[in-house]
Enzyme design. Structure first.
Site, mmCIF file in Angstrom:
data_model
loop_
_atom_site.group_PDB
_atom_site.id
_atom_site.type_symbol
_atom_site.label_atom_id
_atom_site.label_comp_id
_atom_site.label_asym_id
_atom_site.label_seq_id
_atom_site.Cartn_x
_atom_site.Cartn_y
_atom_site.Cartn_z
ATOM 1 N N HIS A 215 81.156 21.616 -79.459
ATOM 2 C CA HIS A 215 80.795 21.238 -78.086
ATOM 3 C C HIS A 215 79.519 20.378 -78.070
ATOM 4 O O HIS A 215 78.689 20.504 -77.170
ATOM 5 C CB HIS A 215 80.659 22.477 -77.195
ATOM 6 C CG HIS A 215 79.592 23.458 -77.596
ATOM 7 N ND1 HIS A 215 79.738 24.819 -77.428
ATOM 8 C CD2 HIS A 215 78.354 23.294 -78.120
ATOM 9 C CE1 HIS A 215 78.642 25.442 -77.826
ATOM 10 N NE2 HIS A 215 77.793 24.535 -78.248
ATOM 11 N N HIS B 41 72.521 26.489 -73.109
ATOM 12 C CA HIS B 41 71.506 25.786 -73.900
ATOM 13 C C HIS B 41 70.205 25.634 -73.112
ATOM 14 O O HIS B 41 69.616 24.564 -73.046
ATOM 15 C CB HIS B 41 72.040 24.414 -74.324
ATOM 16 C CG HIS B 41 73.256 24.484 -75.186
ATOM 17 N ND1 HIS B 41 74.524 24.669 -74.666
ATOM 18 C CD2 HIS B 41 73.398 24.413 -76.535
ATOM 19 C CE1 HIS B 41 75.404 24.695 -75.654
ATOM 20 N NE2 HIS B 41 74.752 24.548 -76.791
ATOM 21 N N HIS C 217 75.223 22.642 -88.501
ATOM 22 C CA HIS C 217 74.126 21.763 -88.096
ATOM 23 C C HIS C 217 72.845 22.562 -87.936
ATOM 24 O O HIS C 217 72.869 23.764 -87.695
ATOM 25 C CB HIS C 217 74.442 20.993 -86.806
ATOM 26 C CG HIS C 217 74.677 21.810 -85.575
ATOM 27 N ND1 HIS C 217 75.683 22.744 -85.457
ATOM 28 C CD2 HIS C 217 74.044 21.804 -84.370
ATOM 29 C CE1 HIS C 217 75.674 23.272 -84.235
ATOM 30 N NE2 HIS C 217 74.684 22.736 -83.569
ATOM 31 N N GLU D 237 76.453 29.239 -84.258
ATOM 32 C CA GLU D 237 77.326 29.277 -83.086
ATOM 33 C C GLU D 237 78.770 29.625 -83.450
ATOM 34 O O GLU D 237 79.536 30.074 -82.591
ATOM 35 C CB GLU D 237 77.330 27.918 -82.383
ATOM 36 C CG GLU D 237 76.042 27.528 -81.703
ATOM 37 C CD GLU D 237 76.116 26.116 -81.134
ATOM 38 O OE1 GLU D 237 75.282 25.798 -80.278
ATOM 39 O OE2 GLU D 237 76.997 25.333 -81.550
#
Length: 280
Positions: free
Chosen positions: A12, A59, A193, A240
């Site tokens: 996402h 976020h 990441h 995540e």
């Protein structure tokens, strides 16, 4: 009873939304990524889901670091796109599957989860981008939605095992809900990441590719990993991926890997997707 018709796992990355907004999907940098989702859009169109359950993380938009629930569930009638600092994006609001959402919340509490119940809340790119990748940009969304937030921002984040247990409760809730709704489960986030520290820019292509196969055929490996294992293997933000475990546990033990796609880098991220169906 309602029926789970499949599971979708997807990145996402916020820059995906920027590429969509700026019409960059056919550029050399972005076309290899977006082309990999053509099969996902075809699958969704043919599968005809009525409800999409989207597991994602906020976020810092609807929850900030002073108040971060481990798990939250939306029971609202409507969810608007969050303003992430430059105004809400020009996409339609999302209609909530309120009855099923309340049924899920009730069963979660019965099974000793304690979710934050959200009656009014906006959804950020963690929710928006996956919906656009599979449903395009319709004038109105063809499905009702249930957003489920998982804390992957501030430690202590939930364990992989706890996310797996949530997926089992989700399956039980859907399969015990009266009616004939066709439900697709979307696990979002990742792939590898890291956005800060000495490993900023970290991508683990080998681990990403193994994940896309393993989440279908060997989820036990990832269920048994520790939170620290996820950070080491996939990077701090790559943790995540525990949210894909919620989706995978909601499916049957045996699944068919219908399609997978991987592209790196998408911004500073390894990005990809899978389509899973319960094995016949």
């Amino acid at each position: 009873m309602a029926k789970i018709i499949g599971g979708l796992g997807t990145s996402h990355v916020p820059s995906i939304g920027v590429a969509l907004d700026k019409g960059l999907t056919e550029t050399p940098d972005w076309k290899p990524f977006f082309s990999g989702y053509d099969e996902g859009k075809r699958w969704v169109k043919e599968a005809r889901p009525d409800v999409a359950v989207v597991i994602f993380n906020d976020h810092g938009n609807s929850f900030f670091l002073d108040r971060v629930p481990t798990f939250a569930v939306g029971v609202a009638d409507r969810y608007n796109p969050a303003d992430e600092g430059w105004g809400p994006r020009n996409i339609p609001p999302f209609e909530g599957a309120t009855d099923l959402a309340w049924h899920l919340v009730d069963l979660m509490v019965e099974r000793h989860f304690d979710p934050l119940v959200c009656r009014e809340i906006d959804v950020d790119h963690g929710f928006q981008v996956p919906m656009e990748l599979f449903f395009g940009r319709p004038e109105t969304w063809p499905v009702k939605v249930i957003p489920i937030w998982v804390n992957t921002i501030q430690f202590p984040i939930p364990t992989p095992q706890r996310c797996w247990e949530l997926g089992i409760v989700l399956r039980n809730a859907i399969e015990s809900f009266p009616g004939d709704d066709r439900v697709v489960i979307m696990g979002t986030g990742g792939l590898s990441h890291q956005l800060q520290g000495t490993r900023a820019g970290y991508i683990n292509r080998e681990a990403d590719l193994a994940w896309l196969e393993g989440i279908a055929n060997d989820p036990e490996r990832y269920r048994q990993m520790s939170r620290e294992d996820y950070v080491e293997m996939f990077g701090s933000e790559g943790a995540e991926l525990i949210m894909w475990l919620v989706m995978r546990a909601a499916l049957q033990p045996k699944v068919d890997l219908v399609h997978k796609h991987y592209h790196a880098p998408a911004s500073m991220t390894g990005a990809g997707m899978v389509i899973l169906e319960n094995a016949a």
